[in-house]
Design a protein around this motif. Structure first.
Motif, PDB file in Angstrom:
ATOM      1  N   GLU A  40       2.352  21.069  -7.789  1.00 16.89           N
ATOM      2  CA  GLU A  40       1.853  19.925  -8.554  1.00 16.89           C
ATOM      3  C   GLU A  40       1.878  18.648  -7.730  1.00 16.89           C
ATOM      4  OE1 GLU A  40       3.359  23.025 -11.322  1.00 16.89           O
ATOM      5  OE2 GLU A  40       4.096  22.068  -9.489  1.00 16.89           O
ATOM      6  N   SER A  41       2.934  18.460  -6.951  1.00 14.12           N
ATOM      7  CA  SER A  41       3.063  17.268  -6.105  1.00 14.12           C
ATOM      8  C   SER A  41       2.025  17.271  -4.987  1.00 14.12           C
ATOM      9  CB  SER A  41       4.474  17.194  -5.514  1.00 14.12           C
ATOM     10  OG  SER A  41       4.588  16.101  -4.631  1.00 14.12           O
ATOM     11  N   ILE A  42       1.848  18.423  -4.350  1.00 13.16           N
ATOM     12  CA  ILE A  42       0.865  18.524  -3.268  1.00 13.16           C
ATOM     13  C   ILE A  42      -0.542  18.301  -3.817  1.00 13.16           C
ATOM     14  CG2 ILE A  42      -0.114  20.013  -1.486  1.00 13.16           C
ATOM     15  CD1 ILE A  42       2.559  21.490  -1.392  1.00 13.16           C
ATOM     16  N   ALA A  43      -0.825  18.878  -4.982  1.00 15.59           N
ATOM     17  CA  ALA A  43      -2.150  18.722  -5.593  1.00 15.59           C
ATOM     18  C   ALA A  43      -2.452  17.252  -5.869  1.00 15.59           C
ATOM     19  CB  ALA A  43      -2.228  19.536  -6.880  1.00 15.59           C
ATOM     20  N   GLU A  44      -1.444  16.521  -6.369  1.00 15.21           N
ATOM     21  CA  GLU A  44      -1.643  15.093  -6.645  1.00 15.21           C
ATOM     22  C   GLU A  44      -1.918  14.325  -5.355  1.00 15.21           C
ATOM     23  OE1 GLU A  44      -1.163  10.994  -7.088  1.00 15.21           O
ATOM     24  OE2 GLU A  44       0.314  12.179  -5.984  1.00 15.21           O
ATOM     25  N   GLN A  45      -1.189  14.638  -4.297  1.00 14.92           N
ATOM     26  CA  GLN A  45      -1.406  13.984  -3.006  1.00 14.92           C
ATOM     27  C   GLN A  45      -2.794  14.292  -2.460  1.00 14.92           C
ATOM     28  OE1 GLN A  45       1.897  14.679  -0.180  1.00 14.92           O
ATOM     29  NE2 GLN A  45       3.159  15.184  -1.940  1.00 14.92           N
ATOM     30  N   LEU A  46      -3.221  15.533  -2.613  1.00 11.80           N
ATOM     31  CA  LEU A  46      -4.525  15.939  -2.081  1.00 11.80           C
ATOM     32  C   LEU A  46      -5.662  15.247  -2.812  1.00 11.80           C
ATOM     33  CD1 LEU A  46      -5.589  19.431  -0.921  1.00 11.80           C
ATOM     34  CD2 LEU A  46      -7.047  18.233  -2.556  1.00 11.80           C
ATOM     35  N   ILE A  47      -5.645  15.259  -4.139  1.00 11.90           N
ATOM     36  CA  ILE A  47      -6.754  14.638  -4.864  1.00 11.90           C
ATOM     37  C   ILE A  47      -6.742  13.121  -4.680  1.00 11.90           C
ATOM     38  CG2 ILE A  47      -6.980  16.513  -6.518  1.00 11.90           C
ATOM     39  CD1 ILE A  47      -5.441  14.898  -8.557  1.00 11.90           C
ATOM     40  N   ARG A  48      -5.546  12.535  -4.508  1.00 12.59           N
ATOM     41  CA  ARG A  48      -5.482  11.095  -4.240  1.00 12.59           C
ATOM     42  C   ARG A  48      -6.117  10.782  -2.891  1.00 12.59           C
ATOM     43  NH1 ARG A  48      -0.866   8.986  -2.144  1.00 12.59           N
ATOM     44  NH2 ARG A  48       0.344  10.546  -3.289  1.00 12.59           N
ATOM     45  N   THR A  49      -5.847  11.613  -1.883  1.00 15.15           N
ATOM     46  CA  THR A  49      -6.430  11.414  -0.556  1.00 15.15           C
ATOM     47  C   THR A  49      -7.952  11.517  -0.605  1.00 15.15           C
ATOM     48  OG1 THR A  49      -4.449  12.271   0.529  1.00 15.15           O
ATOM     49  CG2 THR A  49      -6.469  12.236   1.832  1.00 15.15           C
ATOM     50  N   VAL A  50      -8.455  12.509  -1.327  1.00 17.89           N
ATOM     51  CA  VAL A  50      -9.907  12.675  -1.467  1.00 17.89           C
ATOM     52  C   VAL A  50     -10.524  11.454  -2.153  1.00 17.89           C
ATOM     53  CG1 VAL A  50     -11.753  14.021  -2.536  1.00 17.89           C
ATOM     54  CG2 VAL A  50      -9.816  15.183  -1.479  1.00 17.89           C
ATOM     55  N   CYS A  51      -9.884  10.997  -3.227  1.00 12.81           N
ATOM     56  CA  CYS A  51     -10.397   9.840  -3.969  1.00 12.81           C
ATOM     57  C   CYS A  51     -10.429   8.587  -3.094  1.00 12.81           C
ATOM     58  CB  CYS A  51      -9.555   9.584  -5.211  1.00 12.81           C
ATOM     59  SG  CYS A  51      -9.808  10.773  -6.545  1.00 12.81           S
ATOM     60  N   GLU A  52      -9.361   8.349  -2.355  1.00 13.64           N
ATOM     61  CA  GLU A  52      -9.296   7.169  -1.496  1.00 13.64           C
ATOM     62  C   GLU A  52     -10.324   7.244  -0.373  1.00 13.64           C
ATOM     63  OE1 GLU A  52      -5.229   7.193  -0.282  1.00 13.64           O
ATOM     64  OE2 GLU A  52      -4.505   6.190  -2.107  1.00 13.64           O
ATOM     65  N   THR A  53     -10.578   8.436   0.140  1.00 11.74           N
ATOM     66  CA  THR A  53     -11.516   8.603   1.246  1.00 11.74           C
ATOM     67  C   THR A  53     -12.964   8.455   0.801  1.00 11.74           C
ATOM     68  OG1 THR A  53      -9.965  10.141   2.315  1.00 11.74           O
ATOM     69  CG2 THR A  53     -12.233  10.159   3.109  1.00 11.74           C
ATOM     70  N   LEU A  54     -13.299   8.999  -0.363  1.00 14.29           N
ATOM     71  CA  LEU A  54     -14.688   9.000  -0.836  1.00 14.29           C
ATOM     72  C   LEU A  54     -14.967   7.920  -1.878  1.00 14.29           C
ATOM     73  CD1 LEU A  54     -15.368  12.855  -1.154  1.00 14.29           C
ATOM     74  CD2 LEU A  54     -15.640  11.355   0.829  1.00 14.29           C
ATOM     75  N   ASP A  55     -13.977   7.053  -2.122  1.00 11.63           N
ATOM     76  CA  ASP A  55     -14.136   5.972  -3.103  1.00 11.63           C
ATOM     77  C   ASP A  55     -14.458   6.533  -4.490  1.00 11.63           C
ATOM     78  OD1 ASP A  55     -14.148   3.359  -4.006  1.00 11.63           O
ATOM     79  OD2 ASP A  55     -16.256   3.026  -3.547  1.00 11.63           O
ATOM     80  N   ILE A  56     -13.644   7.489  -4.931  1.00 12.35           N
ATOM     81  CA  ILE A  56     -13.788   8.111  -6.246  1.00 12.35           C
ATOM     82  C   ILE A  56     -12.695   7.559  -7.158  1.00 12.35           C
ATOM     83  CG2 ILE A  56     -13.745  10.293  -7.521  1.00 12.35           C
ATOM     84  CD1 ILE A  56     -14.622  11.674  -4.922  1.00 12.35           C
ATOM     85  N   GLN A  57     -13.045   7.287  -8.406  1.00 16.66           N
ATOM     86  CA  GLN A  57     -12.115   6.600  -9.293  1.00 16.66           C
ATOM     87  C   GLN A  57     -11.090   7.504  -9.970  1.00 16.66           C
ATOM     88  OE1 GLN A  57     -15.319   4.502 -11.527  1.00 16.66           O
ATOM     89  NE2 GLN A  57     -14.173   2.643 -11.036  1.00 16.66           N
ATOM     90  N   GLY A  58     -11.351   8.801 -10.042  1.00 22.76           N
ATOM     91  CA  GLY A  58     -10.372   9.664 -10.700  1.00 22.76           C
ATOM     92  C   GLY A  58     -10.552  11.132 -10.360  1.00 22.76           C
TER      93      GLY A  58
END
Length: 219
Positions: A61-79
């Protein structure tokens, strides 16, 4: 003589203007290339960070949160959210969520709902841009949850049912590009491997090393 002088000056002015336009065009082209290279470098660095998550010993769960946060920050995605179904095969469970907007917790709003109420939870992938023609049921879903664009992709886990990886925009219009598709698909592959290894109860070092080398070459 005056007419000849004016004609000469006019030609010179046109020549100078043409050179200026050419210089501006060249500068814009160079600037565009630099921006493209910087963006590609930023994405490569983010993907390297995601690949290194294969080495993490944290809970999935922790790794998944880190991964989707990284993707969002990189591609400028809001959620983004990761969902799983309960043992009944019907009820949705929120595994991880990231949101740039404090009051737009899409994942938490869907947690505990049944699959029948979620048109994307059908086993298919949906890549829906802001200019996409939406089926009536999906359009109603987008309006209800105030979505401008969405990406919904299943992850089939052996003997564990289906999980869904979701990215979405709340207020920003978005048209998914081929670069976005490649980046998210690569991130999804990493997340699926991490989940499968976590489910086995231990890291598969050889598999991780092979995947790391493949992604280093790819990026």
């Amino acid at each position: 003589r005056s007419i000849g002088f004016l004609e000469s000056m006019t030609k010179q002015l046109f020549a100078v203007k043409e050179q200026e336009l050419h210089a501006v065009e060249l500068m814009e082209r160079t600037t565009g290339t630099e921006q493209t290279l910087k963006e590609q470098l930023r994405r490569n660095e983010a993907m390297t960070k995601i690949v290194h998550m294969l080495e993490s010993n944290e809970a999935f769960e922790s790794i998944a949160e880190q991964l989707i946060r990284t993707v969002c920050e990189t591609l400028d995605i809001q959620g983004a959210s990761v969902f799983h179904t309960w043992s009944d095969g019907n009820t949705i469970q929120l595994v991880a969520e990231h949101s740039t907007e404090e009051n737009w917790n899409f994942g938490k709003r869907l947690n505990g709902k049944t699959k029948v109420k979620l048109p994307f939870y059908s086993g298919n992938t949906y890549i829906l841009s802001s200019n996409s023609m939406l089926p009536a049921e999906m359009e109603k879903f987008f309006r209800r949850y105030h979505l401008k664009a969405g990406w919904f992709q299943p992850m089939d886990i052996k003997e564990k049912g289906t999980m869904y990886l979701c990215f979405y925009q709340f207020t920003q219009r978005c048209v998914w590009t081929m670069e976005d598709i490649r980046f998210i698909n690569d991130a999804k592959k990493i997340l699926q491997i991490i989940l499968e290894e976590a489910d086995c109860g231990a890291q598969n070092f050889a598999k991780g090393e092979k995947l790391r080398s493949e992604f280093v070459i790819a990026v």
